[in-house]
Design an enzyme around this catalytic site. Structure first.
Site, mmCIF file in Angstrom:
data_model
loop_
_atom_site.group_PDB
_atom_site.id
_atom_site.type_symbol
_atom_site.label_atom_id
_atom_site.label_comp_id
_atom_site.label_asym_id
_atom_site.label_seq_id
_atom_site.Cartn_x
_atom_site.Cartn_y
_atom_site.Cartn_z
ATOM 1 N N HIS A 25 5.379 24.377 72.298
ATOM 2 C CA HIS A 25 4.800 23.586 73.394
ATOM 3 C C HIS A 25 3.894 24.421 74.280
ATOM 4 O O HIS A 25 4.171 25.594 74.545
ATOM 5 C CB HIS A 25 5.888 22.880 74.214
ATOM 6 C CG HIS A 25 6.818 23.770 74.983
ATOM 7 N ND1 HIS A 25 6.593 24.142 76.288
ATOM 8 C CD2 HIS A 25 7.993 24.339 74.654
ATOM 9 C CE1 HIS A 25 7.586 24.895 76.731
ATOM 10 N NE2 HIS A 25 8.452 25.038 75.752
ATOM 11 N N ASP A 83 7.528 31.082 77.917
ATOM 12 C CA ASP A 83 8.112 29.832 77.448
ATOM 13 C C ASP A 83 7.068 28.744 77.674
ATOM 14 O O ASP A 83 6.925 28.252 78.782
ATOM 15 C CB ASP A 83 9.399 29.551 78.232
ATOM 16 C CG ASP A 83 9.997 28.182 77.978
ATOM 17 O OD1 ASP A 83 9.668 27.574 76.955
ATOM 18 O OD2 ASP A 83 10.783 27.722 78.824
ATOM 19 N N GLU A 113 7.179 19.080 76.734
ATOM 20 C CA GLU A 113 8.502 19.609 76.385
ATOM 21 C C GLU A 113 9.334 19.913 77.612
ATOM 22 O O GLU A 113 10.548 19.661 77.636
ATOM 23 C CB GLU A 113 8.342 20.870 75.522
ATOM 24 C CG GLU A 113 9.653 21.339 74.868
ATOM 25 C CD GLU A 113 10.527 22.212 75.754
ATOM 26 O OE1 GLU A 113 11.711 22.406 75.400
ATOM 27 O OE2 GLU A 113 10.043 22.698 76.809
ATOM 28 N N GLU A 114 8.716 20.489 78.651
ATOM 29 C CA GLU A 114 9.477 20.902 79.822
ATOM 30 C C GLU A 114 10.103 19.730 80.573
ATOM 31 O O GLU A 114 11.003 19.924 81.394
ATOM 32 C CB GLU A 114 8.599 21.717 80.779
ATOM 33 C CG GLU A 114 8.164 23.072 80.251
ATOM 34 C CD GLU A 114 9.310 24.072 80.098
ATOM 35 O OE1 GLU A 114 10.464 23.721 80.447
ATOM 36 O OE2 GLU A 114 9.053 25.193 79.644
ATOM 37 N N ASP A 153 10.546 28.205 69.979
ATOM 38 C CA ASP A 153 10.645 28.242 71.433
ATOM 39 C C ASP A 153 11.408 29.506 71.818
ATOM 40 O O ASP A 153 12.072 30.121 70.993
ATOM 41 C CB ASP A 153 11.367 26.995 71.952
ATOM 42 C CG ASP A 153 10.950 26.611 73.360
ATOM 43 O OD1 ASP A 153 10.497 27.500 74.101
ATOM 44 O OD2 ASP A 153 11.096 25.422 73.709
ATOM 45 N N HIS A 162 12.358 30.819 82.698
ATOM 46 C CA HIS A 162 12.034 29.949 83.831
ATOM 47 C C HIS A 162 11.957 30.722 85.144
ATOM 48 O O HIS A 162 12.118 30.152 86.223
ATOM 49 C CB HIS A 162 13.013 28.778 83.944
ATOM 50 C CG HIS A 162 12.744 27.691 82.952
ATOM 51 N ND1 HIS A 162 13.215 26.410 83.092
ATOM 52 C CD2 HIS A 162 12.043 27.701 81.795
ATOM 53 C CE1 HIS A 162 12.819 25.673 82.070
ATOM 54 N NE2 HIS A 162 12.105 26.444 81.262
#
Length: 353
Positions: free
Chosen positions: A76, A193, A227-228, A247, A327
């Site tokens: 993603h 990410d 995706e998030e 991922d 994150h």
């Protein structure tokens, strides 16, 4: 550890393309520019990227024996970010997060506010109690959405002045990625990410173009844009029978993956991944001497999870480069990117000789 698979991949290309991708703002729902860039890069290698109605991209590499069924690799391009929730009387902005992260991880971060008419303004994310010299409880002040705001780098001290800049509720906010790619191979940046995995997949395209080789099975590379927020790859073409989500692998307590490993996820919040596919990936990592770790991620979901929940009748697995501080202020190593691409090559059954 060097081996024929990872040595044949173009490490410099993967890192250079990753650095470029990291500099393109792309919070979920705001991926138009980065998807255009992927289209251009695919065309360089002789491929066309189709676009789905919601903005995902699909590159199809026709196999020499397509009757074997279609395999898909997905990564993603969308990232964490924020949206303007309201303009405060003092001209600052209250935000609502895009994606799941702790507010303390963005305190003090530089950002861009993207208006719907194409303007951009710089700003900084701050606690509403910014200074220990002013607020006696500044240290204890809870870092949560209601207690955070964006200070805009313009002459504004009222709601009206901010509105005159063209800033409005619903405008996208992107974080400064702060990219650093070090000579010793460490890569630190926001949004590894999952742009690290996107770069690894384009490393496969570069390899196929350079070597002239193609897989027996038809391969689809799917780049998702939501995706998030949980539904990036909820739709998939019906010819796909196997899906590997590429991922980042999380690092921390009770986990084995490091920043130099390929993470192979056996189970996440959506349940166990396909046993045979996961076992095959482990066997190939061992066979090709690729550093790897098998882990369980109970607070994690992937685009493979979204595909299964969306009703796709596929077998699915999940791998990716190990990423520390996911994150937040993330870090990985070039070895993990190259080895992830190498394991994907091995799964395709492509020979490097």
């Amino acid at each position: 550890m060097d081996n024929p698979l990872n040595k044949t991949l173009n490490r410099k290309y993967i890192l250079n393309f990753l650095e470029e991708l990291l500099q393109i703002p792309s919070p979920s729902g705001y991926c138009m520019t980065i998807m255009k860039r992927l289209e251009e890069e695919a065309e360089k290698f002789g491929y066309t990227m189709e676009r789905t109605p919601k903005g995902n991209g699909i590159i199809t590499i026709e196999g020499s024996a397509p009757s074997q069924g279609t395999l898909a690799y997905t990564a993603h391009v969308d990232t964490l970010g924020a949206m303007v929730r309201s303009i405060k009387p003092n001209g600052m902005l209250r935000i609502t997060p895009i994606g799941g992260y702790n507010m303390h991880t963005v305190e003090g971060e530089y950002c861009l506010i993207h208006t719907r008419d194409g303007r951009q303004y710089e700003g900084t994310v701050l606690s509403t109690k910014t200074s220990v010299h002013v607020y006696p409880d500044a240290r204890e002040w809870k870092r949560e959405e209601a207690n955070m705001e964006i200070r805009i780098d313009e002459a504004t001290s009222s709601k009206e002045e901010t509105e005159k800049l063209g800033i409005a509720v619903g405008d996208i906010v992107s974080w400064d990625p702060r990219v650093r790619i070090l000579l010793n191979g460490w890569v630190k940046s926001r949004h590894l990410d999952d742009k690290a995995s996107v770069a690894a997949l384009f490393g496969l395209l570069e390899w196929m173009k350079r070597t002239g080789k193609k897989p027996e099975r038809t391969l689809k590379l799917i780049f998702s844009t939501y995706e998030e927020v949980g539904h990036g790859n909820s739709y998939m073409p019906s010819d796909i029978t196997e899906l590997i989500a590429v991922d980042m692998g999380a690092i921390g307590d009770d986990l084995s993956t490091t920043e130099r490993d390929v993470s192979i996820c056996a189970k996440d919040s959506s349940g166990p991944y396909d046993y045979e596919m996961t076992s095959r990936l482990v066997e190939l990592a061992k066979q090709h001497q690729l550093p790897y770790a098998v882990d369980i991620y109970p607070q994690y979901g992937s685009d493979a999870s979204a595909a299964l929940r969306g009703g796709s009748n596929v077998r699915a697995a999940l791998i990716g480069p190990g990423v520390h501080a996911s994150h937040a202020m993330e870090r990985t190593h070039a070895d993990a990117l190259v080895n992830t691409a190498a394991l994907l090559l091995a799964y395709l059954g492509l020979s490097v000789s």
